[in-house]
Design an enzyme around this catalytic site. Sequence first.
Site, PDB file in Angstrom:
ATOM      1  N   LYS A  91       0.838  -1.211   0.000  1.00  0.00           N
ATOM      2  CA  LYS A  91       0.000   0.000   0.000  1.00  0.00           C
ATOM      3  C   LYS A  91       0.867   1.253   0.000  1.00  0.00           C
ATOM      4  CE  LYS A  91      -1.651   1.673   3.957  1.00  0.00           C
ATOM      5  NZ  LYS A  91      -1.327   3.083   4.298  1.00  0.00           N
ATOM      6  N   ASN A  92       1.872   1.292   0.867  1.00  0.00           N
ATOM      7  CA  ASN A  92       2.661   2.513   1.033  1.00  0.00           C
ATOM      8  C   ASN A  92       3.650   2.757  -0.091  1.00  0.00           C
ATOM      9  OD1 ASN A  92       1.176   3.079   3.255  1.00  0.00           O
ATOM     10  ND2 ASN A  92       2.667   2.314   4.724  1.00  0.00           N
ATOM     11  N   ARG A  95      -4.436  11.100   3.820  1.00  0.00           N
ATOM     12  CA  ARG A  95      -3.242  11.894   4.123  1.00  0.00           C
ATOM     13  C   ARG A  95      -2.222  11.790   3.006  1.00  0.00           C
ATOM     14  NH1 ARG A  95      -1.356  14.044   7.673  1.00  0.00           N
ATOM     15  NH2 ARG A  95       0.670  13.401   6.949  1.00  0.00           N
ATOM     16  N   CYS A 155      -4.602  12.646  12.135  1.00  0.00           N
ATOM     17  CA  CYS A 155      -5.495  11.484  12.090  1.00  0.00           C
ATOM     18  C   CYS A 155      -5.449  10.811  13.448  1.00  0.00           C
ATOM     19  CB  CYS A 155      -5.074  10.531  10.980  1.00  0.00           C
ATOM     20  SG  CYS A 155      -3.579   9.646  11.377  1.00  0.00           S
ATOM     21  N   ARG A 167       0.564  14.664  12.746  1.00  0.00           N
ATOM     22  CA  ARG A 167       1.191  14.435  11.429  1.00  0.00           C
ATOM     23  C   ARG A 167       1.376  15.714  10.617  1.00  0.00           C
ATOM     24  NH1 ARG A 167      -1.098   8.789   9.288  1.00  0.00           N
ATOM     25  NH2 ARG A 167       0.909   8.788   8.219  1.00  0.00           N
ATOM     26  N   PRO A 168       2.204  16.644  11.116  1.00  0.00           N
ATOM     27  CA  PRO A 168       2.474  17.879  10.380  1.00  0.00           C
ATOM     28  C   PRO A 168       3.251  17.602   9.086  1.00  0.00           C
ATOM     29  CG  PRO A 168       3.981  17.641  12.236  1.00  0.00           C
ATOM     30  CD  PRO A 168       2.991  16.516  12.345  1.00  0.00           C
ATOM     31  N   VAL A 169       3.320  18.577   8.188  1.00  0.00           N
ATOM     32  CA  VAL A 169       4.072  18.433   6.932  1.00  0.00           C
ATOM     33  C   VAL A 169       5.168  19.496   6.825  1.00  0.00           C
ATOM     34  CG1 VAL A 169       2.207  17.280   5.671  1.00  0.00           C
ATOM     35  CG2 VAL A 169       2.300  19.801   5.720  1.00  0.00           C
ATOM     36  N   ASP A 170       5.631  19.973   7.979  1.00  0.00           N
ATOM     37  CA  ASP A 170       6.636  21.069   7.973  1.00  0.00           C
ATOM     38  C   ASP A 170       7.920  20.662   7.267  1.00  0.00           C
ATOM     39  OD1 ASP A 170       8.325  20.454  11.051  1.00  0.00           O
ATOM     40  OD2 ASP A 170       6.756  19.222  10.154  1.00  0.00           O
ATOM     41  N   LEU A 171       8.326  19.393   7.373  1.00  0.00           N
ATOM     42  CA  LEU A 171       9.576  18.967   6.729  1.00  0.00           C
ATOM     43  C   LEU A 171       9.434  18.955   5.204  1.00  0.00           C
ATOM     44  CD1 LEU A 171      10.495  16.041   9.159  1.00  0.00           C
ATOM     45  CD2 LEU A 171      11.445  18.371   9.151  1.00  0.00           C
ATOM     46  N   ASP A 228       4.146   0.348  12.127  1.00  0.00           N
ATOM     47  CA  ASP A 228       2.927  -0.264  11.571  1.00  0.00           C
ATOM     48  C   ASP A 228       2.722  -1.689  12.060  1.00  0.00           C
ATOM     49  OD1 ASP A 228       3.362   1.382   8.328  1.00  0.00           O
ATOM     50  OD2 ASP A 228       2.727   2.135  10.284  1.00  0.00           O
ATOM     51  N   VAL A 230       7.420   6.747  17.104  1.00  0.00           N
ATOM     52  CA  VAL A 230       7.207   7.414  15.808  1.00  0.00           C
ATOM     53  C   VAL A 230       5.944   8.287  15.813  1.00  0.00           C
ATOM     54  CG1 VAL A 230       6.882   7.062  13.319  1.00  0.00           C
ATOM     55  CG2 VAL A 230       8.441   5.566  14.612  1.00  0.00           C
ATOM     56  N   ARG A 273      -8.764  -0.055   4.233  1.00  0.00           N
ATOM     57  CA  ARG A 273      -7.807   0.911   3.704  1.00  0.00           C
ATOM     58  C   ARG A 273      -6.475   0.253   3.372  1.00  0.00           C
ATOM     59  NH1 ARG A 273      -5.993   4.694   7.441  1.00  0.00           N
ATOM     60  NH2 ARG A 273      -4.672   5.173   5.638  1.00  0.00           N
TER      61      ARG A 273
HETATM   62  C1  EPZ Z   1       4.401   6.746   6.302  1.00  0.00           C
HETATM   63  O1  EPZ Z   1       3.666   7.834   6.870  1.00  0.00           O
HETATM   64  C2  EPZ Z   1       3.391   5.599   6.157  1.00  0.00           C
HETATM   65  N1  EPZ Z   1       2.299   6.032   5.315  1.00  0.00           N
HETATM   66  C3  EPZ Z   1       2.846   5.211   7.530  1.00  0.00           C
HETATM   67  O2  EPZ Z   1       1.999   4.068   7.375  1.00  0.00           O
HETATM   68  C4  EPZ Z   1       4.001   4.798   8.423  1.00  0.00           C
HETATM   69  O3  EPZ Z   1       3.523   4.544   9.711  1.00  0.00           O
HETATM   70  C5  EPZ Z   1       5.033   5.957   8.493  1.00  0.00           C
HETATM   71  O4  EPZ Z   1       5.465   6.314   7.171  1.00  0.00           O
HETATM   72  C6  EPZ Z   1       6.263   5.567   9.288  1.00  0.00           C
HETATM   73  O5  EPZ Z   1       6.850   4.430   8.792  1.00  0.00           O
HETATM   74  C7  EPZ Z   1       2.467   6.027   3.960  1.00  0.00           C
HETATM   75  O6  EPZ Z   1       3.505   5.735   3.415  1.00  0.00           O
HETATM   76  C8  EPZ Z   1       1.276   6.420   3.159  1.00  0.00           C
HETATM   77  P1  EPZ Z   1       6.549  10.046   8.505  1.00  0.00           P
HETATM   78  P2  EPZ Z   1       4.297   9.312   6.899  1.00  0.00           P
HETATM   79  O7  EPZ Z   1       6.554  11.282   7.687  1.00  0.00           O
HETATM   80  O8  EPZ Z   1       5.054   9.542   5.650  1.00  0.00           O
HETATM   81  C9  EPZ Z   1       6.591  13.383  11.915  1.00  0.00           C
HETATM   82  C10 EPZ Z   1       0.108   2.713   7.728  1.00  0.00           C
HETATM   83  O9  EPZ Z   1      -0.394   2.201   8.749  1.00  0.00           O
HETATM   84  N2  EPZ Z   1       6.691  14.371  10.811  1.00  0.00           N
HETATM   85  O10 EPZ Z   1       7.767   9.200   8.483  1.00  0.00           O
HETATM   86  O11 EPZ Z   1       3.226  10.252   7.243  1.00  0.00           O
HETATM   87  C11 EPZ Z   1       5.211  12.710  11.952  1.00  0.00           C
HETATM   88  O12 EPZ Z   1       4.273  13.485  12.607  1.00  0.00           O
HETATM   89  C12 EPZ Z   1       0.619   4.163   7.752  1.00  0.00           C
HETATM   90  O13 EPZ Z   1       0.221   2.128   6.643  1.00  0.00           O
HETATM   91  C13 EPZ Z   1       6.874  15.702  11.110  1.00  0.00           C
HETATM   92  O14 EPZ Z   1       6.965  16.081  12.275  1.00  0.00           O
HETATM   93  O15 EPZ Z   1       5.291   9.147   8.136  1.00  0.00           O
HETATM   94  C14 EPZ Z   1       5.489  11.406  12.655  1.00  0.00           C
HETATM   95  O16 EPZ Z   1       5.432  11.578  14.029  1.00  0.00           O
HETATM   96  C15 EPZ Z   1       0.354   4.848   9.048  1.00  0.00           C
HETATM   97  N3  EPZ Z   1       6.930  16.599  10.092  1.00  0.00           N
HETATM   98  C16 EPZ Z   1       6.900  11.089  12.188  1.00  0.00           C
HETATM   99  O17 EPZ Z   1       7.470  12.303  11.681  1.00  0.00           O
HETATM  100  C17 EPZ Z   1       6.822  16.215   8.769  1.00  0.00           C
HETATM  101  O18 EPZ Z   1       6.861  17.078   7.862  1.00  0.00           O
HETATM  102  C18 EPZ Z   1       6.947  10.019  11.100  1.00  0.00           C
HETATM  103  O19 EPZ Z   1       6.180  10.463  10.013  1.00  0.00           O
HETATM  104  C19 EPZ Z   1       6.643  14.859   8.479  1.00  0.00           C
HETATM  105  C20 EPZ Z   1       6.580  13.938   9.516  1.00  0.00           C
END
Ligand code: EPZ
Length: 472
Positions: free
Chosen positions: A44-45, A114, A138, A143-147, A331, A353, A423
Amino acid sequence: MEDRPITLSPSLSNTHSSSEEDKTVLEIWGGASLHGHVGISGAKNSALVIMAGALLCSQDCLIRNVPALADVTRMAEILSALGVKLERQGNSLLVNASHIAQSKAPYELVSQLRASFFVIGPLLARLGVARIPLPGGCAIGARPVDLHVRGLQAMGADVQIDHGIVNAYLSGRNKRLQGAKIYLDYPSVGATETLMMAATLAEGETIIENAAQEPEVADLANFCRAMGAKIRGAGTNTITILGVPSLHTTDYAIVPDRVEAGTFLVAGAITHSEISLSPVVPDHLTAVIAKLQAIGAQIIEDAPNRLRIVPGHRYVATDIETLPYPGFPTDMQAPLMALLTLSDGDSVITETVFENRFGHVAELTRMGADIRVKGTHAIVRGVPMLSGAPVVATDLRASASLVLAGLAAQGKTTVQGLHHLDRGYENLTAKLQKLGANLQRTQLGADGDSPLVLPDPTTVPTVTKPGVTKPA
Ligand code: EPZ
């Protein structure tokens, strides 16, 4: 490719639960032992981000091994709203983004997925402008997108967040992103993928440091490279991308889903059953296999890309700490917690995480588990048995954890909130039934009429070997 509406299975078209769905439950009679083999679907991811990655190319992209999931349907609807042509062919998706009509993704669709935020990088790189609603938080975290935003700004984009919309655009004559050196404060999967995709069409070289190393990041890089992108180091913590003017058609098969595979390994362990599963990439499951072996199961690679789990008689408590890859995947935290509820002793599970990923604890406790949460730690004290109960899933992996607990519990468990399960798990009921589990999906009748037995919302298509299937 002439104008064809996207043809995807209607029952997957709504991830928010409709009233109908609220009445759809999974009834599980625990205690059945499992046997045989189960096929693992595409990841999926990987599918979601690779579908967004197809926006980088103005020619046909054939993506194989695309699982039939609600999230995939949602992403397809978002791409279609941008003007992309999509066609499902069995478990493949033909995507053509030659005419992107829109740079703005519709809020009502983005708010339900998302991962739709992944389109921001490719849209900005192709069009020089992208307007994407903030995906919002969620159940598992803010889950911010600042990075993502800071990385795009480092590549020369002007990014403003206004009324919940991320407006990103490029000024200057050639409207191209500029190569940059970007250090990520956290190895975010999504931010690494967004910036890597954006950099493929940028001017010059981009280096992403402290990048995420997840297999799905490497799979996306392989897809982009199959379209002609110049990417080195994906799968390590430093990725280098040399931008190119444009990308070309490809035919690419995505990797198997390591989380689905991990979930089935736990299904074998928790029911004390010997089962096998394929295709899998065993290296993608190293941390999960290590923990299952520490708990007392045996995992064997009994054929190329095939794993067999040989259960233990009694399982022992084991501590788990979720971390970015190659650490233990967040996950798999909920599915493994289900197994640890039945293991001898106290296990400490630390979720590092996501800040709110213990939604399954209260429901497992309803089934007789002994779990106490203290901040980011859950202390799981093993109990001799679980008993079936009506439970409600709060998110995707929590739903899997409840299904696993139901397979081992005494009596009947009724799981509600299946829109979460759909999902991320393709045809889970049918796959478990084929292994011998005693469960069914039913629609609760009004005032207790006999429930209507329902099939899974999808069929199980055939599987193709990962990687480039036809030279570009
Ligand atoms: C991906 O989410 C996966 N989703 C998630 O799978 C998975 O849990 C996660 O990576 C970690 O492995 C998809 O690929 C669609 P992150 P993502 O950015 O990209 C923080 C599932 O069950 N962060 O690595 O959103 C964030 O809040 C899903 O299949 C910031 O602070 O994960 C989190 O605490 C759930 N700022 C941490 O980093 C940012 O700009 C990890 O998030 C981005 C992230």
